[in-house]
Design an enzyme around this catalytic site. Structure first.
Site, PDB file in Angstrom:
ATOM      1  N   ASP A 195      58.762 107.543 -22.678  1.00  0.00           N
ATOM      2  CA  ASP A 195      57.459 108.127 -22.356  1.00  0.00           C
ATOM      3  C   ASP A 195      57.495 108.654 -20.932  1.00  0.00           C
ATOM      4  O   ASP A 195      57.804 107.922 -19.996  1.00  0.00           O
ATOM      5  CB  ASP A 195      56.352 107.081 -22.525  1.00  0.00           C
ATOM      6  CG  ASP A 195      54.976 107.731 -22.609  1.00  0.00           C
ATOM      7  OD1 ASP A 195      54.898 108.926 -22.950  1.00  0.00           O
ATOM      8  OD2 ASP A 195      53.985 107.038 -22.323  1.00  0.00           O
TER       9      ASP A 195
ATOM     10  N   HIS B 186      46.549 113.987 -14.894  1.00  0.00           N
ATOM     11  CA  HIS B 186      46.413 112.569 -15.230  1.00  0.00           C
ATOM     12  C   HIS B 186      47.018 111.707 -14.124  1.00  0.00           C
ATOM     13  O   HIS B 186      46.430 110.703 -13.717  1.00  0.00           O
ATOM     14  CB  HIS B 186      47.112 112.287 -16.564  1.00  0.00           C
ATOM     15  CG  HIS B 186      47.285 110.819 -16.863  1.00  0.00           C
ATOM     16  ND1 HIS B 186      46.228 110.011 -17.257  1.00  0.00           N
ATOM     17  CD2 HIS B 186      48.370 110.016 -16.806  1.00  0.00           C
ATOM     18  CE1 HIS B 186      46.675 108.779 -17.439  1.00  0.00           C
ATOM     19  NE2 HIS B 186      47.965 108.751 -17.168  1.00  0.00           N
TER      20      HIS B 186
ATOM     21  N   GLU C  32      45.798 107.053 -24.839  1.00  0.00           N
ATOM     22  CA  GLU C  32      46.371 108.142 -24.037  1.00  0.00           C
ATOM     23  C   GLU C  32      46.696 109.299 -24.963  1.00  0.00           C
ATOM     24  O   GLU C  32      47.421 109.133 -25.950  1.00  0.00           O
ATOM     25  CB  GLU C  32      47.612 107.678 -23.267  1.00  0.00           C
ATOM     26  CG  GLU C  32      47.264 106.721 -22.133  1.00  0.00           C
ATOM     27  CD  GLU C  32      48.422 106.476 -21.167  1.00  0.00           C
ATOM     28  OE1 GLU C  32      49.585 106.699 -21.550  1.00  0.00           O
ATOM     29  OE2 GLU C  32      48.143 106.066 -20.028  1.00  0.00           O
TER      30      GLU C  32
ATOM     31  N   GLU D 141      48.652 112.352 -25.868  1.00  0.00           N
ATOM     32  CA  GLU D 141      49.959 112.901 -25.502  1.00  0.00           C
ATOM     33  C   GLU D 141      50.506 113.752 -26.639  1.00  0.00           C
ATOM     34  O   GLU D 141      50.045 113.667 -27.775  1.00  0.00           O
ATOM     35  CB  GLU D 141      50.978 111.772 -25.235  1.00  0.00           C
ATOM     36  CG  GLU D 141      50.530 110.772 -24.187  1.00  0.00           C
ATOM     37  CD  GLU D 141      51.667 109.896 -23.672  1.00  0.00           C
ATOM     38  OE1 GLU D 141      52.848 110.264 -23.865  1.00  0.00           O
ATOM     39  OE2 GLU D 141      51.357 108.841 -23.080  1.00  0.00           O
TER      40      GLU D 141
ATOM     41  N   ASP E  36      49.342 106.825 -26.975  1.00  0.00           N
ATOM     42  CA  ASP E  36      50.027 105.714 -26.295  1.00  0.00           C
ATOM     43  C   ASP E  36      48.961 104.683 -25.899  1.00  0.00           C
ATOM     44  O   ASP E  36      48.481 104.660 -24.767  1.00  0.00           O
ATOM     45  CB  ASP E  36      50.752 106.281 -25.063  1.00  0.00           C
ATOM     46  CG  ASP E  36      51.462 105.206 -24.261  1.00  0.00           C
ATOM     47  OD1 ASP E  36      51.754 104.136 -24.830  1.00  0.00           O
ATOM     48  OD2 ASP E  36      51.712 105.434 -23.062  1.00  0.00           O
TER      49      ASP E  36
ATOM     50  N   ARG F 201      45.019  98.397 -19.886  1.00  0.00           N
ATOM     51  CA  ARG F 201      44.989  98.695 -18.446  1.00  0.00           C
ATOM     52  C   ARG F 201      45.021  97.456 -17.558  1.00  0.00           C
ATOM     53  O   ARG F 201      45.632  97.463 -16.493  1.00  0.00           O
ATOM     54  CB  ARG F 201      43.730  99.507 -18.109  1.00  0.00           C
ATOM     55  CG  ARG F 201      43.633 100.837 -18.792  1.00  0.00           C
ATOM     56  CD  ARG F 201      44.771 101.742 -18.416  1.00  0.00           C
ATOM     57  NE  ARG F 201      44.637 103.038 -19.076  1.00  0.00           N
ATOM     58  CZ  ARG F 201      45.655 103.884 -19.237  1.00  0.00           C
ATOM     59  NH1 ARG F 201      46.859 103.584 -18.794  1.00  0.00           N
ATOM     60  NH2 ARG F 201      45.464 105.033 -19.841  1.00  0.00           N
TER      61      ARG F 201
ATOM     62  N   GLN G 213      48.441  96.147 -17.639  1.00  0.00           N
ATOM     63  CA  GLN G 213      49.307  97.113 -16.954  1.00  0.00           C
ATOM     64  C   GLN G 213      49.211  96.981 -15.432  1.00  0.00           C
ATOM     65  O   GLN G 213      50.219  96.968 -14.727  1.00  0.00           O
ATOM     66  CB  GLN G 213      48.900  98.529 -17.379  1.00  0.00           C
ATOM     67  CG  GLN G 213      49.746  99.637 -16.756  1.00  0.00           C
ATOM     68  CD  GLN G 213      49.274 101.037 -17.179  1.00  0.00           C
ATOM     69  OE1 GLN G 213      48.344 101.187 -17.957  1.00  0.00           O
ATOM     70  NE2 GLN G 213      49.938 102.046 -16.658  1.00  0.00           N
TER      71      GLN G 213
ATOM     72  N   LYS H 194      52.146  98.491 -22.891  1.00  0.00           N
ATOM     73  CA  LYS H 194      52.393  99.743 -23.600  1.00  0.00           C
ATOM     74  C   LYS H 194      53.067  99.543 -24.948  1.00  0.00           C
ATOM     75  O   LYS H 194      53.439 100.522 -25.587  1.00  0.00           O
ATOM     76  CB  LYS H 194      53.285 100.637 -22.736  1.00  0.00           C
ATOM     77  CG  LYS H 194      52.641 101.070 -21.429  1.00  0.00           C
ATOM     78  CD  LYS H 194      51.603 102.142 -21.670  1.00  0.00           C
ATOM     79  CE  LYS H 194      51.153 102.762 -20.359  1.00  0.00           C
ATOM     80  NZ  LYS H 194      50.270 103.907 -20.590  1.00  0.00           N
TER      81      LYS H 194
ATOM     82  N   THR I  25      52.179 102.431 -30.718  1.00  0.00           N
ATOM     83  CA  THR I  25      52.166 103.843 -30.332  1.00  0.00           C
ATOM     84  C   THR I  25      51.977 104.634 -31.614  1.00  0.00           C
ATOM     85  O   THR I  25      52.807 104.548 -32.523  1.00  0.00           O
ATOM     86  CB  THR I  25      53.492 104.241 -29.645  1.00  0.00           C
ATOM     87  OG1 THR I  25      53.718 103.377 -28.536  1.00  0.00           O
ATOM     88  CG2 THR I  25      53.458 105.686 -29.190  1.00  0.00           C
TER      89      THR I  25
ATOM     90  N   GLU J 181      40.452 107.519 -16.961  1.00  0.00           N
ATOM     91  CA  GLU J 181      39.995 108.645 -16.136  1.00  0.00           C
ATOM     92  C   GLU J 181      38.545 109.005 -16.454  1.00  0.00           C
ATOM     93  O   GLU J 181      37.728 109.226 -15.567  1.00  0.00           O
ATOM     94  CB  GLU J 181      40.872 109.871 -16.386  1.00  0.00           C
ATOM     95  CG  GLU J 181      42.320 109.677 -16.024  1.00  0.00           C
ATOM     96  CD  GLU J 181      43.192 110.688 -16.739  1.00  0.00           C
ATOM     97  OE1 GLU J 181      43.268 111.819 -16.279  1.00  0.00           O
ATOM     98  OE2 GLU J 181      43.784 110.342 -17.779  1.00  0.00           O
TER      99      GLU J 181
HETATM  100 CA    CA Z   1      51.749 107.227 -21.671  1.00  0.00          CA
END
Ligand code: CA
Length: 452
Positions: free
Chosen positions: A139, A146, A211, A213, A245, A249, A252, A265, A269, A386
């Site tokens: 990834d 971002h 996420e 992507e 993804d 948080r 993380q 993570k 996925t 975000e």
């Molecule tokens: Ca990612």
């Protein structure tokens, strides 16, 4: 074969299919698209299929009826993953696309419509699988908008690292936890710090995020010890899909220093089931946005004029949410996020050239995530981190519910669609997943919770 294919007859906007649902201008899968996936149906083991309108073309059945000529060997189509087909390279992919186009095109010169019952399945009735066996998953972090925003929220002291504009940043992800769209994802448990400076706790994640992507699939493999030149990288991209993804948080934030994300993570996925080919996407190729004059130019091994001129795609992306309450009330999903693939800072070819510059070997079907794709505007944010400013500005949904991060029962759907004047729009289908509650064993243990 050229890595950046020119338009051919399969991109012709005048083309129609004898499969009526492919021609309405709304469906993601007109005859100009023809994405590949792996499906199974009653009595049929997993095999390669192609999306056409609201149907799936069974490529094995079509091959058995001689409708694909000698485009590709049948055994490449009869596998539970597209890896071997991708390994055969762009030439094989293009022969298959041309054969399927001839089979499905409205004039039906092959008489395929007479075999519709044997070669077509209603998309609603089939089971989709992961398009490839994911041997390796990397990834990246190529979405600069971002990186600036998320960096500011996760690591305010150093929002955009000083290496960002020089080196495509990525990490090795977890291939075993990739899943096809439609698979539910369970809220993970882990360690997190409830407040800055506080001792960590173990329990269900409190800040579960998505996420948005793109997935890039490797086609022809590379040799160990032989870096891919930027000019040849495009020939090693088999196609593109959508990728969510899922990210924890709080976990993380606590675990990622100094080696990067780990358990935050690998809760899952999600991958969209259909892989769009470079040929299908040819009308939607665009130049990279010019770099800010103050930014460094890419180093020579990442720089190619051709790649800068046509190395990325105009793909309008969106994320929809449907909470458990909305589902119970019969409310439709609502869009909370929009962005576009063209806002990435690096092209897929630059990601591949960089990935192999150490001599790293890429295998057919390897999965590359681009990183979260946000745009420059306030309404182009690719994650809740975000969008809600780390939970400080919750999103208000039409039914009055609010979300800082994801709640159990939330269903998240990613979409991608390409439109350009003079061409038939094509889409990526959907990439969906619903959040399940944390495992019971992960609930914090308290004395009050002990059996009486
Ligand atoms: Ca990612």
């Amino acid at each position: 074969m050229p890595g950046y294919p020119e338009l051919d007859h399969t991109n012709d906007p005048a083309a129609r299919s004898w499969v009526g649902t492919a021609n309405d201008g709304i469906n993601d899968f007109p005859v100009q698209n023809l994405p590949l996936g792996i499906f199974s149906a009653a009595g049929l083991p997993p095999r390669a299929g192609m999306a056409i309108g609201a149907s799936v073309l069974d490529l094995v059945a079509a091959s058995d009826l001689g409708l694909l000529g000698d485009a590709v060997p049948r055994e490449l189509l009869a596998k539970a993953g597209l890896n071997d087909l991708f390994a055969a390279g762009h030439g094989a992919g293009l022969r298959l696309r041309h054969a399927a186009f001839a089979l499905l095109e409205a004039s039906d010169t092959m008489g395929a419509q007479a075999h519709a019952g044997a070669i077509l399945h209603d998309m609603e009735t089939v089971t989709m699988h992961r398009p490839v066996h994911v041997g390796n998953y990397t990834d990246f972090y190529a979405g600069i908008h971002h990186a600036v925003r998320a960096g500011g929220l996760l690591q305010p002291e150093n929002p955009l690292p000083d290496n960002y504009k020089w080196v495509p940043i990525g990490y090795h992800g977890r291939a075993s936890t990739t899943r096809v769209s439609g698979t539910d994802v369970r809220r993970p448990a882990g360690q997190f710090q409830p407040a800055p400076g506080a001792a960590p706790e173990f329990g269900p994640c409190r800040e579960l995020d998505l996420e948005l992507e793109m997935a890039v699939y490797v086609g022809r493999p590379t040799e160990w010890g032989r870096p891919l030149g930027i000019a040849e990288a495009a020939e090693h991209v088999a196609g593109y899909g959508l990728l969510n993804d899922w990210s924890a948080r709080d976990i993380q934030r606590w675990e990622m220093k100094p080696l990067g994300p780990f358990l935050s993570k690998n809760l899952g996925t999600s991958l969209s089931p259909w892989v769009l080919s470079p040929q299908a996407l040819a009308p939607f190729r665009v130049a990279m946005a010019p770099r800010d004059p103050a930014d460094p130019q890419p180093l020579p091994y990442l720089m190619s004029a051709e790649d800068q001129a046509k190395g990325t795609f105009d793909v309008a992306l969106s994320v929809q949410i449907r909470t458990g309450r909305m589902r119970a009330a019969g409310d439709a999903p609502v869009t909370i996020i929009r962005s576009n693939m063209r806002d990435l800072y690096w092209t897929p070819q630059q990601l591949l050239a960089h990935h192999t510059c150490s001599g790293c070997e890429m295998e057919a079907g390897d999965l590359i995530g681009t990183g979260t794709i946000s745009g420059p505007r306030e309404d182009e944010l690719g994650s809740l981190l975000e969008l809600t400013m780390n939970g400080a500005r919750p999103v208000r949904l039409p039914n009055g519910e609010t979300r800082s991060f994801l709640a159990d029962g939330d269903e998240i759907t990613l979409k991608g669609r390409c439109t350009r004047e003079g061409f038939v729009p094509i889409g990526f289908g959907t990439c969906t997943g619903t959040v399940l509650p944390a495992p019971v064993a992960a609930a914090p243990r308290t004395l009050a919770g002990s059996p009486a």
